[in-house]
Design an enzyme around this catalytic site. Structure first.
Site, PDB file in Angstrom:
ATOM      1  N   SER B  47       0.830  -1.214   0.000  1.00 59.91           N
ATOM      2  CA  SER B  47       0.000   0.000   0.000  1.00 59.91           C
ATOM      3  C   SER B  47       0.858   1.256   0.000  1.00 59.91           C
ATOM      4  O   SER B  47       0.384   2.323  -0.373  1.00 59.91           O
ATOM      5  CB  SER B  47      -1.010   0.000   1.149  1.00 59.91           C
ATOM      6  N   GLU B  68       7.260   1.573  14.133  1.00 57.93           N
ATOM      7  CA  GLU B  68       7.661   2.796  13.435  1.00 57.93           C
ATOM      8  C   GLU B  68       8.824   3.514  14.110  1.00 57.93           C
ATOM      9  O   GLU B  68       9.588   4.230  13.458  1.00 57.93           O
ATOM     10  CB  GLU B  68       6.465   3.750  13.312  1.00 57.93           C
ATOM     11  N   PHE B  93       1.240   7.040  11.349  1.00 56.82           N
ATOM     12  CA  PHE B  93       2.163   6.321  12.247  1.00 56.82           C
ATOM     13  C   PHE B  93       3.600   6.840  12.108  1.00 56.82           C
ATOM     14  O   PHE B  93       4.364   6.812  13.066  1.00 56.82           O
ATOM     15  CB  PHE B  93       2.143   4.815  11.956  1.00 56.82           C
TER      16      PHE B  93
END
Ligand SMILES: [Mg+2]
Lengths: 292, 333
Positions: B47, B68, B93
């Protein structure tokens, strides 16, 4: 990416016996006391407790060249708990990265010795740190590059974290990452001194069985007396000998080590000595020197 | 400044493609151009369109999992070892969760870590407010050393990716999920820090960024049918800001509108307001998200709801201009 040849031996540290390392560590402790007294702020307990680890690293373990800080065959050290930087500054100055006189500029306006280390400010610093929990990841990133990208199996990456620091989630993200990618060139220390700002680690956030925790994350785990530079040197050698697995060295240290009135007292975590206390600390340290 | 030649076809007929797909192609090209380019992803490879790079250069692709903070700090370590790391996740994020790590280990540490934030703005759609990143421009443009780029379409995203791969600076690239009109051309100039002049006009300046630039241009066309001639600037780079282009246009029109798919507080609107109020105080209207969160809905439906499609923008601008005192009163000496 060129595969590098075996490094020339110019920066292999010379062998030093335990007495010699202890002597250097005491010198570094005196420098820490001097610096903190001059600065009038900063952390005392951590740097004093870590002096033996940093001495072992800079005077026995790391392949480095103070005349060429960016030597591309060097071993790399990431200080993760940046608030302990006085011990790193003292070790770098003793190694010859910059003049020892400059240590007294710690925390002053315009100084290269910032309150927390800034990579671009001073030769020999490999990263900028202070906010806790990010050193292990950076060391892992560097170790990843050496294993998979530049393919330099003869280089090693070291890092030191505090024990309070591993409250941070970022540390455990890095723990999984280093294990997944079998980063055998990564050797980490936890300065296990059982204190953090608000009290003992047990009071603030119990860490439990750290050996079992790191083993369960897939790490090679060693536990040593972190105030014995010889033990630090041996543990690092064991870590280097294990390939395909990162090594965690749980280094039990005494906070404030070497200055009896600071030892084991968490109030010295974030406090510098005043003039009288600094004088007393120097007396105690010089006496310990004579005793040996 | 010369006008950039772009496609001004109607929304209904213009070719559409996602901005993130332009990033995917740009990263692949950057990977071909330099073997120092490496890519890290936090479990969102397809994505964020990083799969093109992963498939072409599996040895330079690093999966870090849903982590992250680790994503950008591992990248800082790789940068210190001489590499150019691109990191991707949803912007909610990264930089949403790991801003401190970005500040300390990328910006202050001055390492060329590339933070690529996918799925910004409300066009994220049905996922709703948690996943619609609106605060990223404000978060990233306050960081010293950081470059902030929000491309307007897939072609520009490809160019921007290749440019930040070689700019030797910590950089933020802002992407979007939904398909948007491809109106720039392969030969349209792109330079970090330089505005694109898209339309000339004397009545009002419209400054837009990212997904809103096409809408602003279409709004300017609607306005011209009503006799209002807008000077339209596209600011792909929000930091460093092309202050000269903004000031030159503001000096001409004396009325400035900003359009962005982000919080206007601290966003493009904030950045333009700072420049104008220091150098050339000019009355402004900031179009974007005004101190509220997004919500679920279809992408176009949400843009309509928040007044961010061309007809809404045109209506807002003309109503604002009508409500202003006559130009004689607002003109300064
Ligand atoms: Mg501690």
């Amino acid at each position: 990416m060129a595969v590098s040849m075996i490094a020339e031996p110019r920066a292999l540290p010379r062998r030093r016996d335990n007495d010699e390392l202890t002597e250097i560590a005491t010198r570094i402790r005196v420098r820490i006391v001097d610096m903190l007294e001059a600065a009038g702020s900063g952390h005392s307990a951590g740097p004093l407790g870590m002096a033996d680890i940093l001495t072992a690293l800079y005077f026995s373990i790391l392949r480095h060249d103070p005349t060429d800080p960016e030597w591309d065959e060097r071993d790399v050290f990431f200080l993760s708990n940046g608030h302990t930087v006085p011990v790193l500054y003292a070790a770098l100055a003793e190694s010859g990265y910059f003049p020892v006189d400059e240590l007294s500029s710690l925390r002053r306006l315009g100084s290269r010795l910032q309150g927390h280390p800034e990579r671009k400010a001073l030769p020999g610093l490999e990263s900028t740190s202070g906010p806790l929990g990010s050193g292990l990841s950076q060391a892992a990133g560097y170790a990843y590059a050496m294993r998979y990208l530049t393919r330099q199996p003869h280089r090693f990456v070291y890092t030191v974290m505090g024990d309070g620091e591993i409250n941070e989630g970022n540390v455990w993200e890095a723990a999984m990452f280093a294990s997944k990618y079998r980063l055998g060139q990564l050797i980490a220390f936890i300065d296990r001194n059982n204190i953090q700002i608000d009290g003992t680690t047990d009071e603030v956030m119990p860490l439990g069985d750290l050996v079992a925790k790191w083993q369960s994350f897939g790490w090679h785990v060693l536990e040593i007396d972190g105030n014995d530079p010889g033990a630090v040197v041996k543990a690092a050698a064991l870590g280097r000998a294990v390939s395909g697995q990162p090594t965690m060295i749980l280094a039990n240290t005494v906070p404030g080590k070497g200055v009896d009135f600071m030892e084991y007292d968490h109030r010295w975590h974030g406090m510098p000595p005043n003039a009288d206390q600094a004088e007393a600390a120097r007396r105690i340290l010089s006496r310990s020197r004579g005793e040996r | 400044m010369r006008l950039a030649d772009v496609d001004t076809s109607d929304f209904a007929t213009i070719r559409q493609e996602t901005i993130r797909s332009g990033f995917g192609k740009g990263l692949l090209a950057a990977g071909r151009e330099s073997d120092r380019v490496v890519a890290l992803c936090a479990d969102l490879t397809e994505s964020t369109q990083m799969h093109l790079f992963r498939d072409a250069f599996p040895d330079r692709f690093i999966q870090v999992g849903v982590a992250e903070q680790n994503l950008v700090t591992v990248a800082a370590g790789l940068a210190h070892a001489g590499f150019i790391p691109f990191t991707t996740s949803y912007a909610a994020f990264s930089p949403g969760r790991n801003w401190e790590q970005i500040k300390t280990t990328a910006a202050l540490n001055d390492q060329p870590v590339k933070i690529v934030g996918a799925h910004t703005g409300i066009n994220v759609g049905p996922d709703g407010a948690t996943h619609q990143m609106l605060e990223d421009i404000a978060l990233m443009r306050v960081l010293p050393n950081m470059v902030v780029v929000a491309p307007a379409d897939s072609i520009e995203a490809e160019k921007a990716t290749r440019k930040i791969a070689v700019n030797d600076a910590p950089s933020y690239l802002r992407l979007a999920r939904d398909k948007t009109p491809v109106f720039t051309r392969p030969d349209t100039p792109f330079e970090i820090g330089k505005a694109l002049h898209l339309q000339r006009g004397n009545d009002v300046t419209i400054v837009a960024t990212g997904t809103m630039t096409y809408e602003a241009l279409a709004a300017a066309r609607i306005l011209s049918e009503r006799g209002i001639n807008a000077d339209v600037l596209h600011l792909a780079t929000i930091k460093p800001l092309d202050e000269d282009a903004i000031l030159a246009s503001a000096a001409l029109t004396r009325r400035v509108v900003t359009v962005e798919e982000a919080q206007i507080a601290g966003g493009l609107g904030g950045a333009v307001a700072e420049v104008l109020s220091e150098h050339l105080p000019t009355i402004m209207m900031r179009i974007g998200i005004r101190d509220r969160f997004g919500e679920s809905g279809g992408p176009r439906e949400l843009l309509d709801h928040f007044g961010l499609t061309a007809p809404h923008i045109a209506r807002s601008v003309s109503a604002w201009l009508e409500a202003l005192p006559s130009s004689g009163d607002t003109q300064r000496g």
